[in-house]
Design an enzyme around this catalytic site. Sequence first.
Site, PDB file in Angstrom:
ATOM      1  N   ALA A 130      -7.145  10.277  16.777  1.00  0.00           N
ATOM      2  CA  ALA A 130      -6.538  10.995  17.910  1.00  0.00           C
ATOM      3  C   ALA A 130      -5.042  11.206  17.668  1.00  0.00           C
ATOM      4  CB  ALA A 130      -6.761  10.208  19.187  1.00  0.00           C
ATOM      5  N   TYR A 160       1.475   9.044   9.818  1.00  0.00           N
ATOM      6  CA  TYR A 160       0.026   8.785   9.887  1.00  0.00           C
ATOM      7  C   TYR A 160      -0.768  10.006  10.402  1.00  0.00           C
ATOM      8  CZ  TYR A 160      -4.219   6.422  11.677  1.00  0.00           C
ATOM      9  OH  TYR A 160      -5.503   6.053  11.964  1.00  0.00           O
TER      10      TYR A 160
HETATM   11  P1  NAD Z   1      -8.878  -1.457   8.705  1.00  0.00           P
HETATM   12  O1  NAD Z   1      -7.459  -1.553   8.272  1.00  0.00           O
HETATM   13  O2  NAD Z   1      -9.513  -2.664   9.297  1.00  0.00           O
HETATM   14  O3  NAD Z   1      -9.782  -0.969   7.473  1.00  0.00           O
HETATM   15  C1  NAD Z   1      -9.314  -0.094   6.486  1.00  0.00           C
HETATM   16  C2  NAD Z   1      -9.641  -0.719   5.156  1.00  0.00           C
HETATM   17  O4  NAD Z   1      -9.241   0.180   4.110  1.00  0.00           O
HETATM   18  C3  NAD Z   1      -8.903  -2.044   4.905  1.00  0.00           C
HETATM   19  O5  NAD Z   1      -9.804  -3.092   4.720  1.00  0.00           O
HETATM   20  C4  NAD Z   1      -8.097  -1.762   3.667  1.00  0.00           C
HETATM   21  O6  NAD Z   1      -8.000  -2.867   2.781  1.00  0.00           O
HETATM   22  C5  NAD Z   1      -8.860  -0.609   3.026  1.00  0.00           C
HETATM   23  N1  NAD Z   1      -8.052   0.114   2.094  1.00  0.00           N
HETATM   24  C6  NAD Z   1      -6.756   0.471   2.195  1.00  0.00           C
HETATM   25  N2  NAD Z   1      -6.347   1.080   1.084  1.00  0.00           N
HETATM   26  C7  NAD Z   1      -7.416   1.120   0.245  1.00  0.00           C
HETATM   27  C8  NAD Z   1      -7.617   1.599  -1.062  1.00  0.00           C
HETATM   28  N3  NAD Z   1      -6.609   2.137  -1.771  1.00  0.00           N
HETATM   29  N4  NAD Z   1      -8.839   1.490  -1.625  1.00  0.00           N
HETATM   30  C9  NAD Z   1      -9.838   0.896  -0.940  1.00  0.00           C
HETATM   31  N5  NAD Z   1      -9.700   0.394   0.284  1.00  0.00           N
HETATM   32  C10 NAD Z   1      -8.496   0.504   0.883  1.00  0.00           C
HETATM   33  O7  NAD Z   1      -8.959  -0.214   9.702  1.00  0.00           O
HETATM   34  P2  NAD Z   1     -10.136   0.267  10.656  1.00  0.00           P
HETATM   35  O8  NAD Z   1      -9.701   0.021  12.033  1.00  0.00           O
HETATM   36  O9  NAD Z   1     -11.440  -0.253  10.187  1.00  0.00           O
HETATM   37  O10 NAD Z   1     -10.056   1.850  10.415  1.00  0.00           O
HETATM   38  C11 NAD Z   1     -10.952   2.530   9.555  1.00  0.00           C
HETATM   39  C12 NAD Z   1     -10.583   4.008   9.522  1.00  0.00           C
HETATM   40  O11 NAD Z   1     -10.616   4.556  10.824  1.00  0.00           O
HETATM   41  C13 NAD Z   1      -9.189   4.296   8.963  1.00  0.00           C
HETATM   42  O12 NAD Z   1      -9.227   5.462   8.202  1.00  0.00           O
HETATM   43  C14 NAD Z   1      -8.372   4.529  10.196  1.00  0.00           C
HETATM   44  O13 NAD Z   1      -7.238   5.337   9.951  1.00  0.00           O
HETATM   45  C15 NAD Z   1      -9.385   5.206  11.095  1.00  0.00           C
HETATM   46  N6  NAD Z   1      -9.039   5.043  12.509  1.00  0.00           N
HETATM   47  C16 NAD Z   1      -9.138   3.809  13.084  1.00  0.00           C
HETATM   48  C17 NAD Z   1      -8.788   3.665  14.424  1.00  0.00           C
HETATM   49  C18 NAD Z   1      -8.864   2.339  15.113  1.00  0.00           C
HETATM   50  O14 NAD Z   1      -8.520   2.264  16.297  1.00  0.00           O
HETATM   51  N7  NAD Z   1      -9.342   1.282  14.463  1.00  0.00           N
HETATM   52  C19 NAD Z   1      -8.350   4.777  15.159  1.00  0.00           C
HETATM   53  C20 NAD Z   1      -8.250   5.998  14.524  1.00  0.00           C
HETATM   54  C21 NAD Z   1      -8.625   6.143  13.201  1.00  0.00           C
HETATM   55  N1  GDD Z   2      -0.022  -2.906  19.017  1.00  0.00           N
HETATM   56  C1  GDD Z   2       0.530  -3.295  20.182  1.00  0.00           C
HETATM   57  N2  GDD Z   2       0.889  -4.598  20.332  1.00  0.00           N
HETATM   58  N3  GDD Z   2       0.710  -2.383  21.158  1.00  0.00           N
HETATM   59  C2  GDD Z   2       1.237  -2.811  22.316  1.00  0.00           C
HETATM   60  C3  GDD Z   2       1.612  -4.142  22.552  1.00  0.00           C
HETATM   61  C4  GDD Z   2       1.434  -5.085  21.509  1.00  0.00           C
HETATM   62  O1  GDD Z   2       1.734  -6.267  21.613  1.00  0.00           O
HETATM   63  N4  GDD Z   2       2.099  -4.238  23.816  1.00  0.00           N
HETATM   64  C5  GDD Z   2       2.023  -3.023  24.338  1.00  0.00           C
HETATM   65  N5  GDD Z   2       1.538  -2.140  23.435  1.00  0.00           N
HETATM   66  C6  GDD Z   2       1.408  -0.694  23.638  1.00  0.00           C
HETATM   67  C7  GDD Z   2       2.045   0.152  22.521  1.00  0.00           C
HETATM   68  O2  GDD Z   2       3.461   0.206  22.697  1.00  0.00           O
HETATM   69  C8  GDD Z   2       1.367   1.495  22.776  1.00  0.00           C
HETATM   70  O3  GDD Z   2       2.075   2.213  23.765  1.00  0.00           O
HETATM   71  C9  GDD Z   2      -0.016   1.096  23.311  1.00  0.00           C
HETATM   72  O4  GDD Z   2       0.057  -0.306  23.635  1.00  0.00           O
HETATM   73  C10 GDD Z   2      -1.133   1.298  22.311  1.00  0.00           C
HETATM   74  O5  GDD Z   2      -0.723   0.737  21.082  1.00  0.00           O
HETATM   75  P1  GDD Z   2      -1.683   0.639  19.803  1.00  0.00           P
HETATM   76  O6  GDD Z   2      -3.015   0.152  20.227  1.00  0.00           O
HETATM   77  O7  GDD Z   2      -0.965  -0.168  18.781  1.00  0.00           O
HETATM   78  O8  GDD Z   2      -1.728   2.113  19.233  1.00  0.00           O
HETATM   79  P2  GDD Z   2      -2.037   3.595  19.793  1.00  0.00           P
HETATM   80  O9  GDD Z   2      -3.111   3.628  20.815  1.00  0.00           O
HETATM   81  O10 GDD Z   2      -0.762   4.228  20.198  1.00  0.00           O
HETATM   82  O11 GDD Z   2      -2.551   4.267  18.467  1.00  0.00           O
HETATM   83  C11 GDD Z   2      -3.696   3.682  17.880  1.00  0.00           C
HETATM   84  O12 GDD Z   2      -4.815   4.470  18.097  1.00  0.00           O
HETATM   85  C12 GDD Z   2      -4.889   5.623  17.326  1.00  0.00           C
HETATM   86  C13 GDD Z   2      -6.132   6.383  17.730  1.00  0.00           C
HETATM   87  O13 GDD Z   2      -6.148   6.659  19.072  1.00  0.00           O
HETATM   88  C14 GDD Z   2      -3.382   3.384  16.435  1.00  0.00           C
HETATM   89  O14 GDD Z   2      -4.269   2.391  15.956  1.00  0.00           O
HETATM   90  C15 GDD Z   2      -3.532   4.551  15.557  1.00  0.00           C
HETATM   91  O15 GDD Z   2      -3.515   4.093  14.190  1.00  0.00           O
HETATM   92  C16 GDD Z   2      -4.876   5.209  15.862  1.00  0.00           C
HETATM   93  O16 GDD Z   2      -5.076   6.306  15.044  1.00  0.00           O
END
Ligand code: NAD
Ligand code: GDD
Length: 385
Positions: A130, A160
């Site tokens: 998102a 990102y």
């Molecule tokens: P995560 O960090 O737990 O898993 C990602 C994994 O990718 C890690 O274990 C890391 O070691 C591996 N990785 C990084 N670089 C690598 C490389 N060069 N070769 C092989 N492996 C590698 O994250 P996640 O939460 O499981 O997210 C998975 C995917 O979903 C990611 O692409 C992330 O951007 C996307 N995504 C996640 C969220 C979320 O809220 N978790 C939201 C939006 C998008």
């Molecule tokens: N991480 C974190 N830790 N966030 C906090 C905290 C804390 O202790 N306290 C408050 N927040 C607030 C952050 O400032 C932000 O406004 C909100 O919680 C959500 O933070 P995150 O969960 O870290 O990220 P996000 O929702 O802005 O973005 C995430 O979601 C995306 C997809 O919707 C990230 O994980 C992105 O990588 C991902 O793509």
Amino acid sequence: MASRIDRNQPIIVCGGGGFIGGHLVADFLKQGYKNVVSVDKKPLDGWYQVHRGVTNLGGPKGDLMNLDVCRKVMKGRAGAKVYQLAADMGGMGFIETHKAECMLSVMINTQMLMAAKEVGVDRFFYASSACVYNADKQRNANVTALKEEDAYPAMPEDGYGWEKLFSERMCRHFREDFGTQARVARFHNVYGPFGTWEGGREKAPAAICRKVMNAKHTGKLEIEIWGDGSQTRSFMYITDCVKGIQAITNHDTFVEPINLGSSELVSINQLVSIAEDIAGVKLARKYKLDAPKGVAGRNSDNTLIQKVFGWEPDTRLADGMAKTYEWIEGEYLAKYGSGKKFVEFNYHDKGHDSKGHGKNGTAKKPAKSKPAGKKPAGKKKSKSR
Ligand code: NAD
Ligand code: GDD
């Protein structure tokens, strides 16, 4: 229309040592898939879940920044379904302070697409975010839910989000020009057990659980919240995410990027209240206004996924948070006991979080493999990094 189910078909999960990838592998095993490959650059003892009955490629053999490794992973696996979840990423504390590292994930996406194209695959799933959506549509906590078309004109999250948007386009052009059957989901904040909960990459649900339990176990009944707590998000529970990924991947004709997220909008203050209720505590709230905040509001418009798939994620936040809290508490107590040793991570300190490790030490050795398909159950056999 969904593609044929063949449990002998090769399934390749990139990022299988991570949060979502680990759950996806578990689900394929539960369904009886026999030819599952899980790939991650972390050595196996840093994976959240290591499943038996899977080809696990960890460490240098799993580093997809290296094109030769991508080719080796794909070799002999024509007709596979590839799930590309590997990325260098985290919550706001990481992506606001590590933009170049986030953008370098473009190498993984590019090279895995190239290697997949060379052998010929059935499907290539790409995990977008998102964070691709235009910042102008997210300036208000009382946000209008984001529709797929809101990604353009482009003004995504710096670093990102740009990488994700670019890689989405690359998927599209590989499909159009080379016939690679790419599918793309835009995940909205995903949470659940067996994910990052400390060290600087954790997202709000896990961070808030940890902060609340730390307050409870140390008896210091206060919490630091980033921002003023009025920011809004929707949070998707992991089992919904895993189900959605497969539905989107298997669809024969729907090929455009689509939202995969909950539409239950909450403020961060409400998220804290949910965690307090689970823990049975009430905390004094301190707001850190200069901490990484990201957008003011973000929600998923699920009109399209409902229309095309007749479905959307539906786990209630309170239910998913209770399961997440339970798992994190098991990890926390196993590592810190009463919690008195725990030191909150400083997101400004880039030096030690690029591997996902916090000030509290290096990654803990995970317990040996969890039986395939077993429900994540937390306390005794869990692991973290
Ligand atoms: P995560 O960090 O737990 O898993 C990602 C994994 O990718 C890690 O274990 C890391 O070691 C591996 N990785 C990084 N670089 C690598 C490389 N060069 N070769 C092989 N492996 C590698 O994250 P996640 O939460 O499981 O997210 C998975 C995917 O979903 C990611 O692409 C992330 O951007 C996307 N995504 C996640 C969220 C979320 O809220 N978790 C939201 C939006 C998008
Ligand atoms: N991480 C974190 N830790 N966030 C906090 C905290 C804390 O202790 N306290 C408050 N927040 C607030 C952050 O400032 C932000 O406004 C909100 O919680 C959500 O933070 P995150 O969960 O870290 O990220 P996000 O929702 O802005 O973005 C995430 O979601 C995306 C997809 O919707 C990230 O994980 C992105 O990588 C991902 O793509």
